[in-house]
Design an enzyme around this catalytic site. Structure first.
Site, PDB file in Angstrom:
ATOM      1  N   ASN A   9      48.047  54.887   0.269  1.00 13.33           N
ATOM      2  CA  ASN A   9      47.030  55.780   0.828  1.00 13.33           C
ATOM      3  C   ASN A   9      45.822  54.932   1.228  1.00 13.33           C
ATOM      4  O   ASN A   9      45.047  54.525   0.387  1.00 13.33           O
ATOM      5  CB  ASN A   9      46.648  56.814  -0.249  1.00 13.33           C
ATOM      6  CG  ASN A   9      45.511  57.719   0.189  1.00 13.33           C
ATOM      7  OD1 ASN A   9      45.153  57.734   1.367  1.00 13.33           O
ATOM      8  ND2 ASN A   9      44.951  58.460  -0.751  1.00 13.33           N
ATOM      9  N   TRP A  10      45.730  54.678   2.533  1.00 16.75           N
ATOM     10  CA  TRP A  10      44.653  53.791   3.015  1.00 16.75           C
ATOM     11  C   TRP A  10      43.300  54.494   3.081  1.00 16.75           C
ATOM     12  O   TRP A  10      42.298  53.882   3.386  1.00 16.75           O
ATOM     13  CB  TRP A  10      45.011  53.221   4.391  1.00 16.75           C
ATOM     14  CG  TRP A  10      46.151  52.245   4.369  1.00 16.75           C
ATOM     15  CD1 TRP A  10      46.842  51.805   3.265  1.00 16.75           C
ATOM     16  CD2 TRP A  10      46.735  51.579   5.500  1.00 16.75           C
ATOM     17  NE1 TRP A  10      47.810  50.908   3.650  1.00 16.75           N
ATOM     18  CE2 TRP A  10      47.773  50.759   5.010  1.00 16.75           C
ATOM     19  CE3 TRP A  10      46.483  51.598   6.867  1.00 16.75           C
ATOM     20  CZ2 TRP A  10      48.546  49.961   5.858  1.00 16.75           C
ATOM     21  CZ3 TRP A  10      47.258  50.810   7.712  1.00 16.75           C
ATOM     22  CH2 TRP A  10      48.278  50.001   7.205  1.00 16.75           C
ATOM     23  N   LYS A  11      43.309  55.799   2.884  1.00 20.88           N
ATOM     24  CA  LYS A  11      42.068  56.599   2.981  1.00 20.88           C
ATOM     25  C   LYS A  11      41.381  56.308   4.326  1.00 20.88           C
ATOM     26  O   LYS A  11      42.084  56.182   5.319  1.00 20.88           O
ATOM     27  CB  LYS A  11      41.177  56.311   1.773  1.00 20.88           C
ATOM     28  CG  LYS A  11      41.957  56.505   0.462  1.00 20.88           C
ATOM     29  CD  LYS A  11      41.113  56.526  -0.757  1.00 20.88           C
ATOM     30  CE  LYS A  11      42.010  56.723  -1.978  1.00 20.88           C
ATOM     31  NZ  LYS A  11      41.263  56.885  -3.204  1.00 20.88           N
ATOM     32  N   HIS A  96      44.767  65.947  -1.822  1.00 22.54           N
ATOM     33  CA  HIS A  96      44.192  64.790  -2.531  1.00 22.54           C
ATOM     34  C   HIS A  96      42.863  65.202  -3.168  1.00 22.54           C
ATOM     35  O   HIS A  96      42.126  66.013  -2.602  1.00 22.54           O
ATOM     36  CB  HIS A  96      43.983  63.631  -1.548  1.00 22.54           C
ATOM     37  CG  HIS A  96      43.622  62.361  -2.247  1.00 22.54           C
ATOM     38  ND1 HIS A  96      42.339  62.087  -2.647  1.00 22.54           N
ATOM     39  CD2 HIS A  96      44.386  61.324  -2.653  1.00 22.54           C
ATOM     40  CE1 HIS A  96      42.336  60.916  -3.267  1.00 22.54           C
ATOM     41  NE2 HIS A  96      43.558  60.430  -3.282  1.00 22.54           N
ATOM     42  N   GLU A  98      40.087  63.827  -3.329  1.00 24.65           N
ATOM     43  CA  GLU A  98      38.878  63.620  -2.512  1.00 24.65           C
ATOM     44  C   GLU A  98      38.696  64.784  -1.547  1.00 24.65           C
ATOM     45  O   GLU A  98      37.574  65.176  -1.239  1.00 24.65           O
ATOM     46  CB  GLU A  98      38.975  62.270  -1.786  1.00 24.65           C
ATOM     47  CG  GLU A  98      38.692  61.123  -2.747  1.00 24.65           C
ATOM     48  CD  GLU A  98      39.444  59.834  -2.468  1.00 24.65           C
ATOM     49  OE1 GLU A  98      39.963  59.656  -1.353  1.00 24.65           O
ATOM     50  OE2 GLU A  98      39.522  58.997  -3.397  1.00 24.65           O
ATOM     51  N   GLU A 168      47.275  62.450 -10.356  1.00 21.81           N
ATOM     52  CA  GLU A 168      46.176  61.502 -10.221  1.00 21.81           C
ATOM     53  C   GLU A 168      44.988  61.992 -11.031  1.00 21.81           C
ATOM     54  O   GLU A 168      44.173  62.784 -10.533  1.00 21.81           O
ATOM     55  CB  GLU A 168      45.763  61.377  -8.750  1.00 21.81           C
ATOM     56  CG  GLU A 168      46.851  60.859  -7.853  1.00 21.81           C
ATOM     57  CD  GLU A 168      46.277  60.207  -6.596  1.00 21.81           C
ATOM     58  OE1 GLU A 168      46.477  59.008  -6.414  1.00 21.81           O
ATOM     59  OE2 GLU A 168      45.600  60.898  -5.830  1.00 21.81           O
ATOM     60  N   GLY A 174      40.138  54.895  -8.194  1.00 24.22           N
ATOM     61  CA  GLY A 174      39.124  53.967  -7.707  1.00 24.22           C
ATOM     62  C   GLY A 174      38.251  53.379  -8.791  1.00 24.22           C
ATOM     63  O   GLY A 174      37.235  52.738  -8.514  1.00 24.22           O
ATOM     64  N   SER A 215      44.002  53.742  -9.628  1.00 25.05           N
ATOM     65  CA  SER A 215      43.815  52.325  -9.963  1.00 25.05           C
ATOM     66  C   SER A 215      45.116  51.571 -10.240  1.00 25.05           C
ATOM     67  O   SER A 215      45.168  50.719 -11.130  1.00 25.05           O
ATOM     68  CB  SER A 215      42.853  52.184 -11.152  1.00 25.05           C
ATOM     69  OG  SER A 215      41.589  52.692 -10.816  1.00 25.05           O
ATOM     70  N   GLY A 236      45.998  53.568  -3.797  1.00 29.13           N
ATOM     71  CA  GLY A 236      44.839  53.625  -2.905  1.00 29.13           C
ATOM     72  C   GLY A 236      44.346  52.231  -2.574  1.00 29.13           C
ATOM     73  O   GLY A 236      44.965  51.504  -1.797  1.00 29.13           O
ATOM     74  N   GLY A 237      43.246  51.839  -3.200  1.00 29.79           N
ATOM     75  CA  GLY A 237      42.571  50.562  -2.916  1.00 29.79           C
ATOM     76  C   GLY A 237      43.507  49.364  -2.810  1.00 29.79           C
ATOM     77  O   GLY A 237      43.386  48.573  -1.859  1.00 29.79           O
TER      78      GLY A 237
HETATM   79  P1  PGA Z   1      43.092  54.140  -6.124  1.00 27.91           P
HETATM   80  O1  PGA Z   1      43.311  55.510  -5.330  1.00 27.91           O
HETATM   81  O2  PGA Z   1      44.443  53.474  -6.239  1.00 27.91           O
HETATM   82  O3  PGA Z   1      42.123  53.358  -5.294  1.00 27.91           O
HETATM   83  O4  PGA Z   1      42.543  54.498  -7.449  1.00 27.91           O
HETATM   84  C1  PGA Z   1      44.423  56.307  -5.540  1.00 27.91           C
HETATM   85  C2  PGA Z   1      44.328  57.565  -4.717  1.00 27.91           C
HETATM   86  O5  PGA Z   1      43.219  58.102  -4.582  1.00 27.91           O
HETATM   87  O6  PGA Z   1      45.332  58.051  -4.161  1.00 27.91           O
END
Ligand code: PGA
Length: 255
Positions: A9-11, A96, A98, A168, A174, A215, A236-237
């Site tokens: 997930n590149w956001k 998600h 966010e 999650e 993050g 994370s 994500g990151g």
């Molecule tokens: P993260 O994000 O790996 O940066 O914690 C995961 C996500 O939000 O899908």
């Protein structure tokens, strides 16, 4: 048993097409021999065409990070399921945290989006998970139950086969700090399956993949699969760094 599923997930990254192309190229090259894990890249909508081009002749799939619940019309800024399908997406991430927290998506909205995406033939990754506050109040079970019951309302067992659930815990996203113990994640995974068993038959639920997200890094990826019994990861990151993402996939693929 289904293959493990690892989703990037590149956001809202990267900000330029060249960087998105380079990242895709590097991931494709690094993972060309991996066959036992399903890999899905979810870039921002703007890079989907370019990613499709880069992933030609590759087993790596791609998807969108969001889609709307209506097919067309006066919905400024939204993107429909047909639009992303026409770009070659086979997956979409729905709900998600966010989007729930920053953009105000409710369980009802998520349910509408999920139904529409399934109707359009997409595979869906439904994200659920509790906030730090909810966790401290010992509300993980309550929150996850509500998110599953409302999110999956009216969804048939047949359609459920195209859904993966991403657990999650919001406090782990993050943060760079993975959750304390594999037990916590295993407990959540088992609990999710238990809630689903109340909604669908055991045989349908058994086939469903539950992913962990929050994370994830090369150093902890194996731990979520091996010790927590998850069926995949939502990254994500770390998925913005080709070397790290390749490492994550290779670590779990070798298990
Ligand atoms: P993260 O994000 O790996 O940066 O914690 C995961 C996500 O939000 O899908």
């Amino acid at each position: 048993m289904q293959k493990l599923l690892v989703v990037a997930n590149w956001k809202m990254n990267p900000s330029a097409i060249g960087a998105a192309q380079r990242l895709t190229k590097a991931i494709k090259k690094g993972l060309q021999r991996v066959t036992d894990t399903e890999i899905v890249l979810c870039p921002p909508h703007t890079w989907l065409s370019a990613i499709k081009e880069e992933l030609k002749k590759s087993k790596i799939k791609f998807g969108a990070q969001n889609s709307f619940w209506k097919e067309s019309g006066a919905y400024t800024g939204e993107i429909s399921v047909s639009m992303i399908k026409n770009l070659g997406c086979s997956y979409v991430i729905i709900g998600h945290s966010e989007r729930r927290q920053i953009l105000g998506e409710t369980d009802e909205i998520i349910n509408l989006k999920l139904k529409r995406a399934l109707k359009g033939g997409l595979n869906c990754i439904l994200c659920i998970g509790e906030t730090l506050e909810e966790r401290q109040e010992d509300k993980m079970a309550e929150v996850v139950t509500r998110q599953l019951q409302s999110g999956l309302k009216g969804i048939s067992p047949f359609s459920l086969s195209r859904i993966s659930i991403a657990y999650e815990p919001i406090w782990a996203i993050g943060s760079g700090t993975p959750p304390a113990s594999p037990n916590e994640i295993m407990t959540a995974g088992l609990f999710i399956r238990k809630v689903l068993t109340g909604l669908y038959s055991t045989s349908v639920v058994q086939k469903l993949r539950i992913l962990y997200g929050g994370s994830v890094a090369g150093s902890n990826a194996a731990f979520y699969i091996k010790e927590s019994g998850m069926n995949g990861l939502l990254v994500g990151g770390a998925s913005l760094n080709a070397t790290e993402f390749i490492n994550i996939v290779k670590t779990v693929s070798n298990i």
